[in-house]
Every structure is written in structure tokens, then in C-alpha cells.
Write an enzyme that holds these catalytic residues in place. Structure first.
Site, PDB file in Angstrom:
ATOM      1  N   HIS A   2       0.831  -1.198   0.000  1.00  7.99           N
ATOM      2  CA  HIS A   2       0.000   0.000   0.000  1.00  7.99           C
ATOM      3  C   HIS A   2       0.873   1.259   0.000  1.00  7.99           C
ATOM      4  CE1 HIS A   2      -2.686   2.925   2.292  1.00  7.99           C
ATOM      5  NE2 HIS A   2      -3.401   2.628   1.226  1.00  7.99           N
ATOM      6  N   HIS A   7      -1.045  10.353  -3.219  1.00  8.75           N
ATOM      7  CA  HIS A   7      -2.337   9.908  -2.698  1.00  8.75           C
ATOM      8  C   HIS A   7      -3.406  10.982  -2.802  1.00  8.75           C
ATOM      9  CE1 HIS A   7      -5.410   9.339   0.449  1.00  8.75           C
ATOM     10  NE2 HIS A   7      -5.345   8.074   0.075  1.00  8.75           N
TER      11      HIS A   7
HETATM   12  O1  G3P Z   1      -6.615   1.761  -2.887  1.00  7.26           O
HETATM   13  C1  G3P Z   1      -6.855   1.004  -1.760  1.00  7.26           C
HETATM   14  C2  G3P Z   1      -6.658   1.933  -0.655  1.00  7.26           C
HETATM   15  O2  G3P Z   1      -5.402   2.470  -0.843  1.00  7.26           O
HETATM   16  C3  G3P Z   1      -7.712   2.985  -0.715  1.00  7.26           C
HETATM   17  O3  G3P Z   1      -7.470   3.924   0.205  1.00  7.26           O
HETATM   18  O4  G3P Z   1      -7.062   6.227   0.629  1.00  7.26           O
HETATM   19  O5  G3P Z   1      -5.208   4.613   0.895  1.00  7.26           O
HETATM   20  O6  G3P Z   1      -5.997   5.239  -1.367  1.00  7.26           O
HETATM   21  P1  G3P Z   1      -6.377   5.044   0.071  1.00  7.26           P
HETATM   22 CA    CA Z   2      -5.017   3.707  -2.882  1.00  8.01          CA
END
Ligand code: G3P
Ligand code: CA
Length: 316
Positions: free
Chosen positions: A31, A73
Site C-alpha cells: 500500500h 495519494h
Molecule cells: O486503494 C486502496 C486503498 O489504498 C484505498 O485507500 O485512501 O489509501 O488510497 P487510500
Molecule cells: Ca489507494
């Protein structure tokens, strides 16, 4: 008769083999890179995720004023760069600095930095905001040098908003992916987005057959994380990426999705914020992979997820 029985046995063997493949085909999605250890969405964070053994690496993508996709992000720059110090006069009326107001050359002068306290120290070392192209070239370069086949998991961040700013993202992303050889349903990629209409458009109007994941925020659960919602998602997507709270509240959503041929990749598991109900990060990881039976998890600490999955595979 003998032939018929043999055919039946072969069929059963294929079914068992495929269901085993389904059961063991579990992945680790880094992530924002190995963001538990290095500032998110930086090339070092992606390289660390690769070295920790992640199967897929996630760049979130937004667009610059001059139409470049960058790994970031937020549509804003101030939470993860020094833009406020470098360009104090370039904020909008709402007090925020939008990536869409800056050229790539300007963004390349910024220092990327850690978002969260108690992780990598803010201001230590130097990091850039990478382009999507740079991310792909890093991962494909490491694939060549290691012989592995790590995939990418790019997210289109707020594509409707970008379109309202005169910056359509979907076509730009598909063009880059095609240029780097991501084609067809078996490609080592998942395109992800929170906007159902955007993913539908990519599938139906832009005719992409790449794997796609419908992200589901907690606020979308009543429309998307239902059996009817999943019926609709199965028409255009390969799987779902639900907020992990959705799975915690209703683990049946995993079986509902699997019944429709959809993979399930919840987000986000973090070693430094393990919910109190688990006595360790390993316990949380095992709960998702083995009890909820998800196909992958987004995780800030991919080394732990790789270790847990390897230990489980060793027992099979
Ligand atoms: O894309 C999966 C997850 O990353 C969604 O949340 O806010 O971390 O992009 P975010
Ligand atoms: Ca994401």
C-alpha cells in the site's frame, strides 16, 4: 463407460486443482509502497516493497497541470511534500495546494516526505514525487534484474474531479499502460478506483480488458457491498477492494463476491495501528487471509504479510 468415468475423474481433478489455485492464489499488495517504513509513494518505498516480496505495488495517481500522471495519494500536495514552504503563494482560496495547478517540472523540485508521525522522520534524507512512468520503469527494471514478475496496482484518484479541471486521467493512464506492455486480462496489473462510473467507462467505452478492482469506501457499503451491488460490479470489474471495516462488519461479503467470481482485496492493514481485538499484527493478517478468506490485502508492512502467507503455505 471406462472413458466416461475417466473423463469425469479428469473433470473433478481439474475442478479441485482450480479451486486449490483459487484458495492459494493470495497476494500481498504494498500500500503506497512499503509505506510503513519509508515515505509513501516514493521510489525507495516501492523498491523496499519489491525487496520485501510484495506481489503487487500500489501507486495512487493524480495529474499535473501539464497532463503527467504522478504517484501521489491526495489531489493536494501539502500533506506529503514541502510545497507550502516552496510555493507559499500558489494555494487556492481554500488554502490548499493542488497538484493540478503545478507543472511536473515544478513538482519535481519538491521534497516528498512522511505523512504520519512516528514513522520515517520528516525532513530526513531526500525523496521526490515520482511519475507513473518512473514507478513502472522501476518495477519492470527490478522484474528484469530479479526474474520475478511483480505487478502494479495503480489507483485513479478522483477522476471526475480531474475531468472537471480539464485533466482526463483514464485515457492517459491506459495509454501509458499499453506503452509498457500491460495488455489483456492476464496482465500483472489491477486498475482500481472508487468511482463505479469511471471503471464502467474504462471497460465499456474505452474497451480495456485489463483487470480492474472496484474500491468500496465505508460510505459506499450500502450501495456497493450488497448482493445487488456486487451483481452490478461483476459486470465490469475483476474484484472489489473494500474498506476493511466492511469485511469486519459483514464477513459474508467475501463469499458473496467469490460467488460472483470477484476477488476481494480489503484495505488497509497497518502494523502500527492493529485493532485491539487482535493480539498481534500476524493475528490480524491471518484473520483476513485465512478466516475471512480474502484474496489479498493492502498492507503498509508487506514483509509481515509475505511472512504470514509463506508460513501458511508451508503447512499445506
Ligand atoms: O486503494 C486502496 C486503498 O489504498 C484505498 O485507500 O485512501 O489509501 O488510497 P487510500
Ligand atoms: Ca489507494
Amino acid at each position: 463407460m471406462r472413458n466416461k468415468r475417466m473423463c469425469t475423474n479428469v473433470f473433478i481433478a481439474i475442478v479441485i486443482a482450480s479451486s486449490c489455485a483459487w484458495a492459494t492464489d493470495k497476494i500481498v499488495i504494498a500500500h503506497r509502497g512499503a509505506s510503513g517504513y519509508l515515505p509513501e509513494h516514493t521510489l525507495p518505498a516501492y523498491a523496499a516493497a519489491y525487496a520485501y516480496g510484495a506481489d503487487y505495488i500500489e501507486p495512487d495517481c493524480v495529474m499535473t497541470r501539464d497532463g503527467h500522471l504522478i504517484a501521489l495519494h491526495d489531489i493536494h500536495l501539502e500533506a506529503t511534500t514541502d510545497v507550502a514552504e516552496r510555493f507559499p503563494d500558489r494555494k487556492r482560496g481554500d488554502g490548499r495546494w493542488y497538484a493540478a495547478d503545478f507543472t511536473l517540472a515544478e513538482i519535481k523540485t519538491l521534497q516528498a516526505r512522511e505523512r504520519l508521525p512516528n514513522r520515517f522522520p520528516i525532513g530526513a534524507s531526500r525523496f521526490e514525487v515520482p511519475t507513473l512512468r518512473e514507478v513502472i520503469e522501476l518495477i519492470q527494471g527490478m522484474n528484469r534484474s530479479t526474474g520475478r514478475d511483480v505487478g502494479i496496482y495503480p489507483e485513479l484518484k478522483d477522476p471526475s474531479w480531474h475531468r472537471s479541471q480539464g485533466l482526463p486521467m483514464e485515457e492517459a493512464m491506459l495509454a501509458i499502460l499499453k506503452q509498457y506492455g500491460y495488455e489483456g486480462p492476464q496482465a500483472r496489473i489491477f486498475i482500481q478506483c472508487f468511482e463505479p462510473a469511471t471503471l464502467r467507462r474504462i471497460r465499456e467505452e474505452l474497451k480495456s480488458d485489463l483487470p480492474m478492482i472496484q474500491l468500496i469506501a465505508d460510505s459506499q457499503k450500502n450501495s456497493l457491498a450488497t448482493e445487488a451491488g456486487l451483481d452490478a460490479i461483476a459486470q465490469y470489474a475483476t474484484g472489489i477492494g473494500p474498506d476493511k471495516r466492511i469485511v469486519e462488519e459483514n464477513p459474508a461479503v467475501v463469499q458473496w463476491a467469490h460467488a460472483r467470481g470477484l476477488k476481494v482485496h480489503p484495505y488497509t492493514l497497518r502494523k502500527d495501528t492493529v485493532p485491539g481485538k487482535y493480539d498481534s499484527f500476524d493475528a490480524e493478517l491471518r484473520q483476513y487471509y485465512l478466516e475471512y478468506d480474502v484474496d489479498g490485502v493492502f498492507v503498509d508492512h508487506p514483509d509481515d504479510a509475505v511472512r504470514v502467507l509463506d508460513a501458511w503455505r508451508a503447512t499445506r
